[in-house]
Design a protein around this motif. Structure first.
Motif, mmCIF file in Angstrom:
data_model
loop_
_atom_site.group_PDB
_atom_site.id
_atom_site.type_symbol
_atom_site.label_atom_id
_atom_site.label_comp_id
_atom_site.label_asym_id
_atom_site.label_seq_id
_atom_site.Cartn_x
_atom_site.Cartn_y
_atom_site.Cartn_z
ATOM 1 N N LYS A 79 0.821 -1.195 0.000
ATOM 2 C CA LYS A 79 0.000 0.000 0.000
ATOM 3 C C LYS A 79 0.864 1.258 0.000
ATOM 4 C CE LYS A 79 -3.817 2.246 2.446
ATOM 5 N NZ LYS A 79 -4.737 2.183 3.603
ATOM 6 N N LYS A 80 1.963 1.238 0.768
ATOM 7 C CA LYS A 80 2.867 2.383 0.815
ATOM 8 C C LYS A 80 3.481 2.654 -0.558
ATOM 9 C CE LYS A 80 4.292 2.280 5.694
ATOM 10 N NZ LYS A 80 4.091 3.714 5.960
ATOM 11 N N VAL A 81 3.812 1.568 -1.272
ATOM 12 C CA VAL A 81 4.395 1.738 -2.599
ATOM 13 C C VAL A 81 3.339 2.243 -3.580
ATOM 14 C CG1 VAL A 81 5.534 0.565 -4.519
ATOM 15 C CG2 VAL A 81 6.119 -0.044 -2.161
ATOM 16 N N GLU A 82 2.138 1.692 -3.520
ATOM 17 C CA GLU A 82 1.073 2.091 -4.432
ATOM 18 C C GLU A 82 0.674 3.551 -4.226
ATOM 19 O OE1 GLU A 82 -2.039 -0.641 -3.649
ATOM 20 O OE2 GLU A 82 -1.074 -2.332 -4.689
ATOM 21 N N GLU A 83 0.643 3.990 -2.976
ATOM 22 C CA GLU A 83 0.250 5.369 -2.678
ATOM 23 C C GLU A 83 1.380 6.364 -2.895
ATOM 24 O OE1 GLU A 83 -1.182 5.220 1.291
ATOM 25 O OE2 GLU A 83 -3.158 4.389 0.730
ATOM 26 N N GLY A 84 2.578 5.861 -3.114
ATOM 27 C CA GLY A 84 3.711 6.750 -3.360
ATOM 28 C C GLY A 84 4.381 7.275 -2.122
ATOM 29 N N THR A 85 4.002 6.798 -0.936
ATOM 30 C CA THR A 85 4.655 7.251 0.294
ATOM 31 C C THR A 85 6.046 6.640 0.456
ATOM 32 O OG1 THR A 85 3.544 5.480 1.525
ATOM 33 C CG2 THR A 85 2.470 7.636 1.483
ATOM 34 N N SER A 86 6.289 5.528 -0.243
ATOM 35 C CA SER A 86 7.609 4.901 -0.263
ATOM 36 C C SER A 86 7.975 4.588 -1.710
ATOM 37 C CB SER A 86 7.631 3.605 0.562
ATOM 38 O OG SER A 86 7.379 3.874 1.922
ATOM 39 N N GLU A 87 9.243 4.834 -2.051
ATOM 40 C CA GLU A 87 9.673 4.585 -3.423
ATOM 41 C C GLU A 87 9.800 3.102 -3.729
ATOM 42 O OE1 GLU A 87 12.756 7.126 -5.145
ATOM 43 O OE2 GLU A 87 12.794 8.243 -3.265
ATOM 44 N N ALA A 88 10.005 2.292 -2.689
ATOM 45 C CA ALA A 88 10.192 0.856 -2.904
ATOM 46 C C ALA A 88 9.703 0.090 -1.688
ATOM 47 C CB ALA A 88 11.660 0.537 -3.170
ATOM 48 N N GLY A 89 9.273 -1.142 -1.915
ATOM 49 C CA GLY A 89 8.908 -2.070 -0.856
ATOM 50 C C GLY A 89 9.623 -3.388 -1.111
ATOM 51 N N ILE A 90 10.028 -4.071 -0.049
ATOM 52 C CA ILE A 90 10.846 -5.277 -0.195
ATOM 53 C C ILE A 90 10.166 -6.469 0.468
ATOM 54 C CG2 ILE A 90 13.148 -6.254 0.069
ATOM 55 C CD1 ILE A 90 13.126 -3.619 -1.445
ATOM 56 N N ALA A 91 10.106 -7.572 -0.274
ATOM 57 C CA ALA A 91 9.681 -8.853 0.291
ATOM 58 C C ALA A 91 10.944 -9.654 0.583
ATOM 59 C CB ALA A 91 8.779 -9.596 -0.691
ATOM 60 N N LEU A 92 11.230 -9.871 1.869
ATOM 61 C CA LEU A 92 12.470 -10.526 2.277
ATOM 62 C C LEU A 92 12.253 -12.016 2.534
ATOM 63 C CD1 LEU A 92 13.916 -7.894 4.784
ATOM 64 C CD2 LEU A 92 14.595 -8.273 2.422
ATOM 65 N N ALA A 93 13.107 -12.822 1.926
ATOM 66 C CA ALA A 93 13.141 -14.259 2.199
ATOM 67 C C ALA A 93 14.518 -14.597 2.750
ATOM 68 C CB ALA A 93 12.840 -15.050 0.933
ATOM 69 N N GLU A 94 14.726 -15.864 3.043
ATOM 70 C CA GLU A 94 15.986 -16.281 3.650
ATOM 71 C C GLU A 94 17.170 -16.039 2.718
ATOM 72 O OE1 GLU A 94 18.375 -17.562 6.669
ATOM 73 O OE2 GLU A 94 16.197 -17.306 6.766
ATOM 74 N N ASN A 95 17.019 -16.373 1.446
ATOM 75 C CA ASN A 95 18.139 -16.300 0.510
ATOM 76 C C ASN A 95 17.843 -15.452 -0.730
ATOM 77 O OD1 ASN A 95 19.915 -18.091 1.993
ATOM 78 N ND2 ASN A 95 18.548 -19.756 1.357
ATOM 79 N N ASN A 96 16.727 -14.752 -0.749
ATOM 80 C CA ASN A 96 16.406 -13.902 -1.897
ATOM 81 C C ASN A 96 15.412 -12.828 -1.468
ATOM 82 O OD1 ASN A 96 13.540 -14.982 -2.429
ATOM 83 N ND2 ASN A 96 14.787 -16.841 -2.481
ATOM 84 N N TYR A 97 15.113 -11.962 -2.388
ATOM 85 C CA TYR A 97 14.187 -10.862 -2.083
ATOM 86 C C TYR A 97 13.431 -10.486 -3.350
ATOM 87 C CZ TYR A 97 17.441 -7.753 -4.504
ATOM 88 O OH TYR A 97 18.232 -7.149 -5.457
ATOM 89 N N THR A 98 12.308 -9.794 -3.158
ATOM 90 C CA THR A 98 11.527 -9.240 -4.264
ATOM 91 C C THR A 98 11.328 -7.760 -4.012
ATOM 92 O OG1 THR A 98 10.359 -11.335 -4.560
ATOM 93 C CG2 THR A 98 9.379 -9.376 -5.573
ATOM 94 N N LEU A 99 11.622 -6.948 -5.024
ATOM 95 C CA LEU A 99 11.535 -5.500 -4.877
ATOM 96 C C LEU A 99 10.314 -4.982 -5.623
ATOM 97 C CD1 LEU A 99 14.443 -2.981 -4.977
ATOM 98 C CD2 LEU A 99 12.415 -2.519 -6.345
ATOM 99 N N TYR A 100 9.483 -4.233 -4.921
ATOM 100 C CA TYR A 100 8.300 -3.605 -5.522
ATOM 101 C C TYR A 100 8.556 -2.111 -5.657
ATOM 102 C CZ TYR A 100 5.995 -7.949 -4.129
ATOM 103 O OH TYR A 100 5.665 -9.275 -3.966
ATOM 104 N N ARG A 101 8.278 -1.570 -6.831
ATOM 105 C CA ARG A 101 8.456 -0.143 -7.050
ATOM 106 C C ARG A 101 7.535 0.308 -8.171
ATOM 107 N NH1 ARG A 101 10.954 -3.800 -10.550
ATOM 108 N NH2 ARG A 101 11.960 -2.722 -12.287
ATOM 109 N N ILE A 102 7.303 1.620 -8.204
ATOM 110 C CA ILE A 102 6.491 2.206 -9.270
ATOM 111 C C ILE A 102 7.377 2.648 -10.424
ATOM 112 C CG2 ILE A 102 4.935 4.110 -9.854
ATOM 113 C CD1 ILE A 102 3.862 4.031 -7.050
ATOM 114 N N ALA A 103 8.555 3.187 -10.106
ATOM 115 C CA ALA A 103 9.485 3.658 -11.137
ATOM 116 C C ALA A 103 10.908 3.365 -10.684
ATOM 117 C CB ALA A 103 9.297 5.149 -11.394
ATOM 118 N N ASP A 104 11.803 3.299 -11.637
ATOM 119 C CA ASP A 104 13.217 3.048 -11.334
ATOM 120 C C ASP A 104 13.916 4.372 -11.027
ATOM 121 O OD1 ASP A 104 13.209 0.273 -11.607
ATOM 122 O OD2 ASP A 104 13.403 0.409 -13.779
#
Length: 365
Positions: A79-104
């Protein structure tokens, strides 16, 4: 001369508004434009499939000097990423991650690189421990090596990083402080013109005070006021805001002297070029803003490509003031490396002071 200084001090105490306004405006501009360097950017993260080591990972990530990783739920992070309050959101796993963003954006790219490096190092350590015969001994050796590296290359890399990194906080602080100090000094020097218009200067001349003492008293007071203002601003940003001067803070007390001398001389020259205080008040904003743009107060001169503008910057006092501060504070330059800009400022100040006093004596009788 003591009487002149005391009289200027009493007059200043009754009307300190100009100094207070310019000081507040300087700190406001410097803080707002350098704000990204004063505070860390918050990055929301959440755990994938209930990663048990999430808090340990976040603790390691928060060693970053630019970003703060804070744990939220998956819904809150997205929600923070979609609303633009944060430039990126991270899904953290043990050995990898997923980055959510609207723009680079630039921050997103840096965050991605930081996470890539972190997980690469983590996987390398895990592989080394896995290949070791005794896993506990391997973990202990790796921890000891991190705490006490055999080759302390980090110190050299820190120095090179400090020399090559553009510091927006210091650029804003130095630029706007030197810029607004011109107003402070100019509006104290112009009192000479007002004294002449009001007939007070003639009374001074008829007294036992010589002209040398008259000029020296006025100019010394303007210098002291400008010096106190700059030192006050730098002290507030160092001890109040926490800005890093890279251990060279006390150099500022010396570096600012030739610059202030040149600005006092500039104010004398401008006073000699005009006939009334109203003309001076109209001229000083034009000169000050032009000098700030050409001298690198608003932006570093390294990004300017016009050879003509770079040539003009060579006759601007702010150029050499910024050069001295940047070289010593951010690049850890030696005293010999700042002798040239300091000498240029002293030469400029001497020439402008001589011409300015001659014009004042000739025009305003």
């Amino acid at each position: 001369m003591k009487a002149i200084l005391w009289g200027k001090y009493r007059q200043f105490i009754r009307k300190p508004g100009a100094l207070i306004v310019t000081t507040i405006m300087c700190m406001a501009f410097a803080f707002l434009l350098g704000k990204s360097s004063f505070t860390k950017i918050e990055v929301p993260v959440y755990s994938v499939n209930g990663t048990e080591d999430i808090h340990s990972i976040v603790k390691d990530l928060n060693k970053s000097e630019s970003y703060t990783f804070k744990v939220f739920s998956e819904e809150e992070t997205k929600k923070k990423v979609e609303e633009g309050t944060s430039e990126a959101g991270i899904a953290l796993a043990e050995n990898n991650y997923t980055l959510y963003r609207i723009a680079d954006s630039s921050n997103v790219i840096v965050i991605n690189r930081f996470l890539e490096k972190y997980y690469q190092n983590k996987q390398q350590k895990a592989a080394m421990i896995q290949l070791a015969q005794n896993h506990q001994d391997a973990e202990k050796i790796l921890a000891d090596n991190e705490a006490n590296p055999i080759l302390p290359v980090s110190f050299d890399s820190d120095v090179s990083e400090k020399k090559s990194t553009y510091n927006q906080a210091l650029q804003s602080l130095f630029g706007f402080t030197l810029f607004f100090s011109i107003y402070t000094i100019a509006y104290t020097v112009v009192e000479i013109l007002r004294d002449k218009q009001n007939g007070i200067w003639d009374r001074f001349i008829l007294s036992s005070t010589s002209k040398t003492q008259l000029y020296l008293g006025h100019l010394l007071f303007s210098f002291i006021v400008g010096y106190i203002q700059i030192m006050l601003i730098f002290a507030i940003f160092k001890y109040g805001v926490g800005i890093d001067f890279y251990g060279n803070y006390y150099w500022v007390f010396l570096l600012i002297i030739p610059y202030l001398f040149a600005i006092v001389a500039l104010a004398i020259l401008l006073t000699g070029l005009v006939n009334t205080a109203s003309q001076f008040n109209s001229l000083i904003p034009l000169i000050t803003v032009s000098f700030a743009m050409l001298g690198g107060a608003y932006w570093p001169l390294e990004i300017v490509t016009s050879k003509f503008l770079l040539l003009l910057s060579k006759i601007i006092p702010i150029t050499y003031g910024m050069e001295m501060l940047n070289k010593v504070i951010t690049q850890d330059a030696s005293l010999s490396e700042i002798l040239l800009p300091a000498a240029v400022l002293l030469l400029m100040g001497t020439l402008m002071l001589g011409v300015g006093i001659r014009l004042i004596e000739k025009r305003h009788v």
